[in-house]
Design a protein around this motif. Structure first.
Motif, PDB file in Angstrom:
ATOM      1  N   MET A   1      24.710  44.907  42.712  1.00  0.00           N
ATOM      2  CA  MET A   1      25.734  43.962  43.150  1.00  0.00           C
ATOM      3  C   MET A   1      25.957  42.882  42.092  1.00  0.00           C
ATOM      4  N   THR A   2      27.125  42.284  42.111  1.00  0.00           N
ATOM      5  CA  THR A   2      27.448  41.216  41.172  1.00  0.00           C
ATOM      6  C   THR A   2      26.645  39.966  41.500  1.00  0.00           C
ATOM      7  N   THR A   3      26.086  39.317  40.470  1.00  0.00           N
ATOM      8  CA  THR A   3      25.358  38.080  40.669  1.00  0.00           C
ATOM      9  C   THR A   3      26.325  36.973  41.075  1.00  0.00           C
ATOM     10  N   LEU A   4      25.914  36.136  42.047  1.00  0.00           N
ATOM     11  CA  LEU A   4      26.776  35.062  42.523  1.00  0.00           C
ATOM     12  C   LEU A   4      27.094  34.093  41.401  1.00  0.00           C
ATOM     13  N   VAL A   5      28.362  33.748  41.258  1.00  0.00           N
ATOM     14  CA  VAL A   5      28.804  32.781  40.266  1.00  0.00           C
ATOM     15  C   VAL A   5      28.948  31.435  40.950  1.00  0.00           C
ATOM     16  N   HIS A   6      28.346  30.381  40.393  1.00  0.00           N
ATOM     17  CA  HIS A   6      28.426  29.054  40.991  1.00  0.00           C
ATOM     18  C   HIS A   6      29.868  28.554  40.981  1.00  0.00           C
ATOM     19  N   SER A   7      30.255  27.883  42.063  1.00  0.00           N
ATOM     20  CA  SER A   7      31.634  27.449  42.208  1.00  0.00           C
ATOM     21  C   SER A   7      32.053  26.476  41.119  1.00  0.00           C
ATOM     22  N   SER A   8      31.094  25.672  40.590  1.00  0.00           N
ATOM     23  CA  SER A   8      31.452  24.743  39.525  1.00  0.00           C
ATOM     24  C   SER A   8      31.974  25.490  38.305  1.00  0.00           C
ATOM     25  N   THR A   9      31.370  26.641  38.012  1.00  0.00           N
ATOM     26  CA  THR A   9      31.840  27.455  36.896  1.00  0.00           C
ATOM     27  C   THR A   9      33.241  27.981  37.174  1.00  0.00           C
ATOM     28  N   LEU A  10      33.486  28.403  38.389  1.00  0.00           N
ATOM     29  CA  LEU A  10      34.802  28.899  38.760  1.00  0.00           C
ATOM     30  C   LEU A  10      35.847  27.792  38.643  1.00  0.00           C
ATOM     31  N   ILE A  11      35.507  26.607  39.099  1.00  0.00           N
ATOM     32  CA  ILE A  11      36.431  25.473  39.015  1.00  0.00           C
ATOM     33  C   ILE A  11      36.727  25.132  37.558  1.00  0.00           C
ATOM     34  N   GLU A  12      35.690  25.135  36.723  1.00  0.00           N
ATOM     35  CA  GLU A  12      35.891  24.821  35.310  1.00  0.00           C
ATOM     36  C   GLU A  12      36.821  25.829  34.647  1.00  0.00           C
ATOM     37  N   GLN A  13      36.688  27.100  35.006  1.00  0.00           N
ATOM     38  CA  GLN A  13      37.569  28.115  34.436  1.00  0.00           C
ATOM     39  C   GLN A  13      39.014  27.892  34.877  1.00  0.00           C
ATOM     40  N   MET A  14      39.193  27.558  36.149  1.00  0.00           N
ATOM     41  CA  MET A  14      40.554  27.290  36.629  1.00  0.00           C
ATOM     42  C   MET A  14      41.144  26.060  35.951  1.00  0.00           C
TER      43      MET A  14
ATOM     44  N   GLN B   1      48.101  29.711  40.865  1.00  0.00           N
ATOM     45  CA  GLN B   1      47.576  31.067  41.073  1.00  0.00           C
ATOM     46  C   GLN B   1      46.263  31.310  40.326  1.00  0.00           C
ATOM     47  N   GLU B   2      45.671  30.289  39.757  1.00  0.00           N
ATOM     48  CA  GLU B   2      44.501  30.471  38.877  1.00  0.00           C
ATOM     49  C   GLU B   2      43.294  31.077  39.582  1.00  0.00           C
ATOM     50  N   ALA B   3      43.171  30.824  40.882  1.00  0.00           N
ATOM     51  CA  ALA B   3      41.987  31.291  41.607  1.00  0.00           C
ATOM     52  C   ALA B   3      41.881  32.811  41.618  1.00  0.00           C
ATOM     53  N   ILE B   4      43.012  33.499  41.537  1.00  0.00           N
ATOM     54  CA  ILE B   4      42.968  34.967  41.569  1.00  0.00           C
ATOM     55  C   ILE B   4      42.356  35.508  40.287  1.00  0.00           C
TER      56      ILE B   4
ATOM     57  N   ARG C   1      52.711  37.609  33.470  1.00  0.00           N
ATOM     58  CA  ARG C   1      52.100  36.298  33.730  1.00  0.00           C
ATOM     59  C   ARG C   1      50.605  36.430  33.430  1.00  0.00           C
ATOM     60  N   THR C   2      50.269  36.440  32.151  1.00  0.00           N
ATOM     61  CA  THR C   2      48.987  37.012  31.738  1.00  0.00           C
ATOM     62  C   THR C   2      47.978  36.021  31.166  1.00  0.00           C
ATOM     63  N   ILE C   3      48.379  34.786  30.883  1.00  0.00           N
ATOM     64  CA  ILE C   3      47.480  33.853  30.196  1.00  0.00           C
ATOM     65  C   ILE C   3      46.202  33.639  31.001  1.00  0.00           C
ATOM     66  N   ALA C   4      46.331  33.462  32.311  1.00  0.00           N
ATOM     67  CA  ALA C   4      45.153  33.226  33.153  1.00  0.00           C
ATOM     68  C   ALA C   4      44.192  34.402  33.106  1.00  0.00           C
ATOM     69  N   HIS C   5      44.726  35.617  33.146  1.00  0.00           N
ATOM     70  CA  HIS C   5      43.869  36.804  33.131  1.00  0.00           C
ATOM     71  C   HIS C   5      43.120  36.923  31.811  1.00  0.00           C
ATOM     72  N   ALA C   6      43.814  36.633  30.719  1.00  0.00           N
ATOM     73  CA  ALA C   6      43.177  36.726  29.402  1.00  0.00           C
ATOM     74  C   ALA C   6      42.032  35.725  29.274  1.00  0.00           C
ATOM     75  N   ILE C   7      42.266  34.495  29.689  1.00  0.00           N
ATOM     76  CA  ILE C   7      41.216  33.477  29.611  1.00  0.00           C
ATOM     77  C   ILE C   7      40.049  33.846  30.521  1.00  0.00           C
ATOM     78  N   ALA C   8      40.351  34.268  31.741  1.00  0.00           N
ATOM     79  CA  ALA C   8      39.299  34.590  32.701  1.00  0.00           C
ATOM     80  C   ALA C   8      38.476  35.795  32.266  1.00  0.00           C
ATOM     81  N   LYS C   9      39.078  36.711  31.493  1.00  0.00           N
ATOM     82  CA  LYS C   9      38.345  37.898  31.038  1.00  0.00           C
ATOM     83  C   LYS C   9      37.587  37.639  29.745  1.00  0.00           C
ATOM     84  N   GLY C  10      37.666  36.424  29.212  1.00  0.00           N
ATOM     85  CA  GLY C  10      36.848  36.082  28.056  1.00  0.00           C
ATOM     86  C   GLY C  10      37.510  36.249  26.713  1.00  0.00           C
ATOM     87  N   VAL C  11      38.841  36.384  26.681  1.00  0.00           N
ATOM     88  CA  VAL C  11      39.531  36.420  25.389  1.00  0.00           C
ATOM     89  C   VAL C  11      39.321  35.069  24.701  1.00  0.00           C
TER      90      VAL C  11
END
Length: 291
Positions: free
Chosen positions: A1-14, A43-46, A65-75
């Protein structure tokens, strides 16, 4: 299973995505940047929730509408911004712009301009992952709700179902196609997108696309299903686009309507000092790339 990601990290990415796009929008407004960009405001949360549920070796295919996906995937941010600014130091040498990005070191496979086109392409990558590379990696394809009314979406969905491909279709349902509203492309039921997927025996699920933790949890379940069963799944994320469709195109919604939708902004509760810190860092990065 995927390791839980802390919400602070998710917020920082958004916040990072929001800051990058806000600065790029300012540059478009001032005339510093002449680009046909499509922003993800609201729409950043998706992007963040889904990509946080993936392995580094999983693949992403995106739409215009791809900038968010690229950043979130680690480009890499420097290379991504340089590409959007048309610089030779960009990830594609400054030649791809926004809608034809690719950065395979992060498994960000492609972005596509035309609505629905990304789905059969992603199905082809999923076929290659399963039958040629023979790994258990998953391919995720992001698309809008109106894409499910496009013939290419149906071709890709049918192929994924028949061939039992490891493909997760993520529908960013903002109830808009540019300025066109759903009664013109999805008139039959409130959850027509999920119903269309189910019509191909693709396992559907729905989630509040503006709740990043809920998206992460739903995406984790969906990715596990796809990886374990080697068959496609569909995740419908209900969201709100708070900006116009693209540069040079006005928004037909009223300020009052946008204000009401903004109550669902996934970043509405972020402290101002958090925003300011990330915005300052992004501004410095973009200024350095412009030099």
């Amino acid at each position: 299973m995927t390791t839980l990601v802390h919400s602070s990290t998710l917020i920082e990415q958004m916040l990072l995505i929001r800051a990058v796009e806000t600065r790029l929008q300012e540059m478009c407004n001032s005339g510093e940047l002449g680009a046909d960009l499509h922003m993800n405001t609201g729409q950043e949360a998706i992007a963040v929730g889904v990509c946080s549920a993936l392995r580094e070796t999983d693949y992403v295919v995106s739409h215009h509408r791809t900038i968010a996906h690229a950043i979130a995937k680690g480009v890499p941010l420097d290379g991504l911004v340089a590409e959007l600014l048309g610089k030779p130091s960009g990830i594609c040498g400054g030649l791809a712009g926004e809608m034809h990005l690719s950065w395979m070191p992060s498994r960000f496979a492609f972005s596509w301009q035309l609505v629905g086109t990304c789905v059969p392409v992603a199905a082809g990558i999923a076929w290659a992952v399963k039958n040629y590379l023979k790994t258990d990696d998953v391919v995720v394809v992001f698309h809008g709700d109106a894409a499910t009314a496009n013939g290419q979406w149906h071709e890709g969905a049918n192929l994924a179902a028949v061939q039992r491909l490891p493909l997760l279709l993520v529908c960013e349902n903002n109830a808009l196609a540019g300025n066109v509203t759903p009664e013109h492309y999805s008139p039959f039921a409130p959850y027509m997108q999920s119903a269309r997927a189910a019509g191909y025996a693709i396992h559907p699920d729905r989630v509040d696309g503006n709740d990043v933790k809920a998206v992460f949890q739903a995406a984790s379940r969906a990715v596990e299903y796809v990886r374990t069963n080697q068959r496609p799944a569909f995740l419908e994320c209900h969201t709100t686009r708070l900006g116009r469709h693209k540069q040079g195109q006005g928004d037909l919604r009223s300020k009052e309507e946008i204000g009401e939708l903004a109550k669902r902004d996934p970043l509405r509760d972020v402290r101002p000092e958090e925003r300011e810190s990330i915005e300052a860092q992004v501004k410095a990065i973009i200024e350095r790339i412009q030099e």
